[in-house]
Write an enzyme that holds these catalytic residues in place. Structure first.
Site, PDB file in Angstrom:
ATOM      1  N   ASP A 379       0.860  -1.182   0.000  1.00 17.87           N
ATOM      2  CA  ASP A 379       0.000   0.000   0.000  1.00 17.87           C
ATOM      3  C   ASP A 379       0.895   1.230   0.000  1.00 17.87           C
ATOM      4  OD1 ASP A 379      -2.673   1.398   0.518  1.00 17.87           O
ATOM      5  OD2 ASP A 379      -1.488   2.093   2.226  1.00 17.87           O
ATOM      6  N   ASP A 381       1.065   5.242   0.629  1.00 17.77           N
ATOM      7  CA  ASP A 381       0.362   6.349   1.288  1.00 17.77           C
ATOM      8  C   ASP A 381       1.172   7.628   1.083  1.00 17.77           C
ATOM      9  OD1 ASP A 381      -0.994   8.082   2.928  1.00 17.77           O
ATOM     10  OD2 ASP A 381      -1.115   6.717   4.624  1.00 17.77           O
ATOM     11  N   GLU A 383       1.257  11.459   0.826  1.00 14.42           N
ATOM     12  CA  GLU A 383       0.468  12.614   1.244  1.00 14.42           C
ATOM     13  C   GLU A 383       1.236  13.916   1.005  1.00 14.42           C
ATOM     14  OE1 GLU A 383      -1.046  12.076   5.243  1.00 14.42           O
ATOM     15  OE2 GLU A 383      -1.392   9.945   4.923  1.00 14.42           O
ATOM     16  N   TYR A 451     -11.494  11.531   6.427  1.00 11.92           N
ATOM     17  CA  TYR A 451     -11.443  12.013   7.799  1.00 11.92           C
ATOM     18  C   TYR A 451     -10.400  13.117   7.855  1.00 11.92           C
ATOM     19  CZ  TYR A 451      -8.080   8.117   7.488  1.00 11.92           C
ATOM     20  OH  TYR A 451      -7.106   7.252   7.065  1.00 11.92           O
TER      21      TYR A 451
END
Length: 609
Positions: A379, A381, A383, A451
């Site tokens: 995965d 991630d 950002e 979120y």
């Protein structure tokens, strides 16, 4: 990686129908005959030990031998002895050592290996000839592979298999049905019902055609089947939605949260996937971050999933070994290694300059033989690509797509490749900064981080729920909600089934707040156990109970503090929405924020299924 095992007492030996006579000389010469036989001598759930035996059944000496076979995707050799074993894709080749290549008539030699996966060898060749006993017939081609069998009428003890017919220039005689690589039946048609199975058990089926000259062709693709009922690990059933949780590497320290907590909370039987967070991205490469937590921390018997204490000399301890034990106990769970995250996203810019090299480094660390059996995928991630997070990235709109394309090319179809992405649904926001639509073709799914939309980084407010499902009157920023983010991704061409809705197992809050309803002013971040402005659900449910709901999530006003967080009730509503949207499921950050009995994990599971 397991230690090499020699002892086979107490283990069932699985002999595969790959032995046969093989001509090793030209027709004008006296034929040298030999057989190659495979046995699975041990199986410990996350891996197995295999053994090949080569025997000279002829009348002349063999001076060297080479055994070749194919493994299905997902099955591979991790270490070998008494032979030099190499691979090209899914094709494996074993050559004799300098000291065991000569076989006198009647003599035999064995070599072994440790492996991962559940597949069995197929298409065996010994010194270039077939090992299946059929041999080749001049002028008569062997049959093609049948279609991958489909499974129906699955019960506790039986399954019906159906496959499309193979083709042959002179006609098909029959089909061999193999379960776990072992022939269990020979049938003339293209259906077979296997009975006498064990409830709640995983099986793998393939089919092989035989022509009128008794030549066999290649095996079909494999069909995995799990019988109904029984077992301590029913796990998610086929067609059920994804329920994925993040497990944090550092949680074993101050949070005192360990892999065994997934068992004691009841969460392990409810989830489908775990993202292990985080691997680091340094110098354009994937690297292990905290080796002590991941591979070295020793667990006592009462702390470990298996109930067995770690020893000082075992090759793997820590979280990875505990995850290995978890998968043995709950074989339905798939584990992905997540790289990046807020703190480690700074390395992706350099990685994007050479995506192929980055992907190669990631594959190497995920497939390290010490823990290759633990991970089912990767995965990413980041950002955020071509946008600002902890720092600002200027890699360009194509960088993320290029990176995911390289990862898929390197990892292939056998591994899961996923990405956690922004949920900024605003016009011209982060979702518009990178080609998320184009990258979707290379990924199994997106973890859409729905979120952290609002929080006490806006010191004076206005107070707003950090995870709104929909917009609402007075929302501080248009597009900062789950529905708008999902709609934008769909508009970019991302299939609904490749989108997972994000749930936070924590709340965000302000202090100095007098107004109960959202939109109030504040003086700063509310105090938190580990960080100001953030607190686990397991704490908030008692310390600041819910006051009301807005936009599909909850908020709470207690004293001068104002918090927003999801509850089992709001999660149920979000899961209904996710199903109505056709989403692939949900994911959450992260396990340790839940209660000791896993009530939020249970709410996601119940809501999705």
């Amino acid at each position: 990686m397991r230690f090499r095992h020699r002892a086979v007492a107490g283990f069932a030996t699985l002999l595969l129908p790959l032995a046969g006579l093989v001509g090793l000389a030209s027709p004008a010469q006296a034929a040298t005959e030999a057989t190659a036989t495979y046995a699975k001598t041990q199986d410990w759930g996350t891996g197995f030990e295999g053994k090949w035996t080569v025997k000279n059944t002829g009348t002349t000496t063999i001076n060297s031998w080479t055994v070749e076979w194919d493994f299905p995707s997902g099955t591979s050799v991790t270490s070998a002895w008494d032979a030099d074993v190499t691979s090209s894709g899914t094709h494996w080749t074993a050559k004799n050592k300098s000291w065991n290549g000569t076989l006198a008539p009647g003599a035999s030699v064995s070599f072994g290996f440790n492996g991962t996966g559940s597949g069995a060898p197929a298409n065996c060749k010994l010194n270039g000839g077939s090992c299946d006993g059929g041999g080749s017939v001049p002028g008569d081609n062997p049959p093609s592979a049948p279609g991958t069998p489909s499974a129906s009428d699955i019960t506790d003890t039986s399954v019906r298999l159906t496959w499309s017919a193979a083709t042959d220039d002179n006609g098909i005689k029959n089909y061999d049905v193999l379960r776990g690589g072992t022939k269990i039946a020979t049938v003339t048609g293209t259906t077979y019902t296997d009975t006498g199975l064990t409830a709640g058990t995983d099986y793998s089926y393939t089919v092989q055609a035989r022509d009128t000259a008794d030549q066999t062709g290649p095996v079909s693709g494999a069909r995995a089947v799990r019988t109904t009922g029984g077992g301590t690990d029913p796990g998610p059933q086929p067609g059920e939605k994804i329920n994925l949780g993040y497990f944090t590497e550092w949680g074993v320290y101050g949070r005192n949260y360990h892999v065994k907590n997934l068992v004691t909370s009841g969460s392990a039987s409810k989830i489908t996937h775990i993202n292990y967070a985080f691997g680091n991205v340094k110098n354009g490469q994937c690297v292990l971050d905290d080796a002590y937590a991941a591979t070295d921390k020793a667990y006592t018997a009462d702390q470990s999933v298996s109930g067995v204490a770690d020893t000082w000399d075992q090759p793997l301890r820590g979280n990875f070994n505990q995850l290995r034990q978890l998968k043995a106990k709950y074989p339905h769970i798939k584990v992905l290694w997540s790289f990046g995250g807020w703190t480690y996203s700074g390395g992706f810019g350099q990685a994007a300059q050479n995506p192929a090299a980055f992907a190669k480094s990631c594959k190497a660390v995920v497939e390290d033989p010490r823990w290759a059996d633990v991970f089912d995928g990767i995965d990413i991630d980041w950002e955020y690509p071509n946008a600002c997070g902890l720092t600002c990235d200027t890699s360009g709109p194509a960088a993320f797509r290029n990176l995911t394309q390289a990862l898929r090319a390197e990892f292939g179809s056998n591994y899961l490749v996923t990405a956690a992405i922004t949920a900024d649904g605003s016009s011209g926001g982060k979702l518009d900064a990178a080609d998320y639509g184009g990258a979707a073709q290379y990924l199994d799914w997106y973890n859409v981080m729905t979120y952290d939309y609002f929080g006490a980084w806006a010191t004076t407010g206005p107070t707003a729920p950090h995870s709104p499902l929909t917009s609402y009157p007075g929302i501080p920023t248009a597009g900062f909600n789950s529905a708008d983010a999902i709609a934008k991704l769909k508009a970019k061409g991302v299939p609904s089934a490749k989108l997972l809705l994000g749930i936070g197992f924590y709340g965000r809050g302000w202090t100095g707040v007098t107004q109960s309803a959202p939109g109030g002013t504040a003086t700063g971040a509310a105090p938190g156990t580990y960080e100001a402005g953030i607190e686990d659900y397991k704490v908030l449910k008692n310390s600041c109970p819910v006051t009301g709901t807005v936009a599909g999530t909850a908020y709470a006003h207690c004293g001068s503090n104002w918090w927003s967080y999801d509850t089992p009730s709001t999660i149920a509503g979000k899961m209904t929405w996710a199903k109505n949207q056709g989403l692939g499921g949900a994911f959450f950050w992260e396990f340790s924020g839940d209660t000791s009995n896993g009530e939020l994990v249970n709410a996601i599971s119940n809501g999705l299924n």
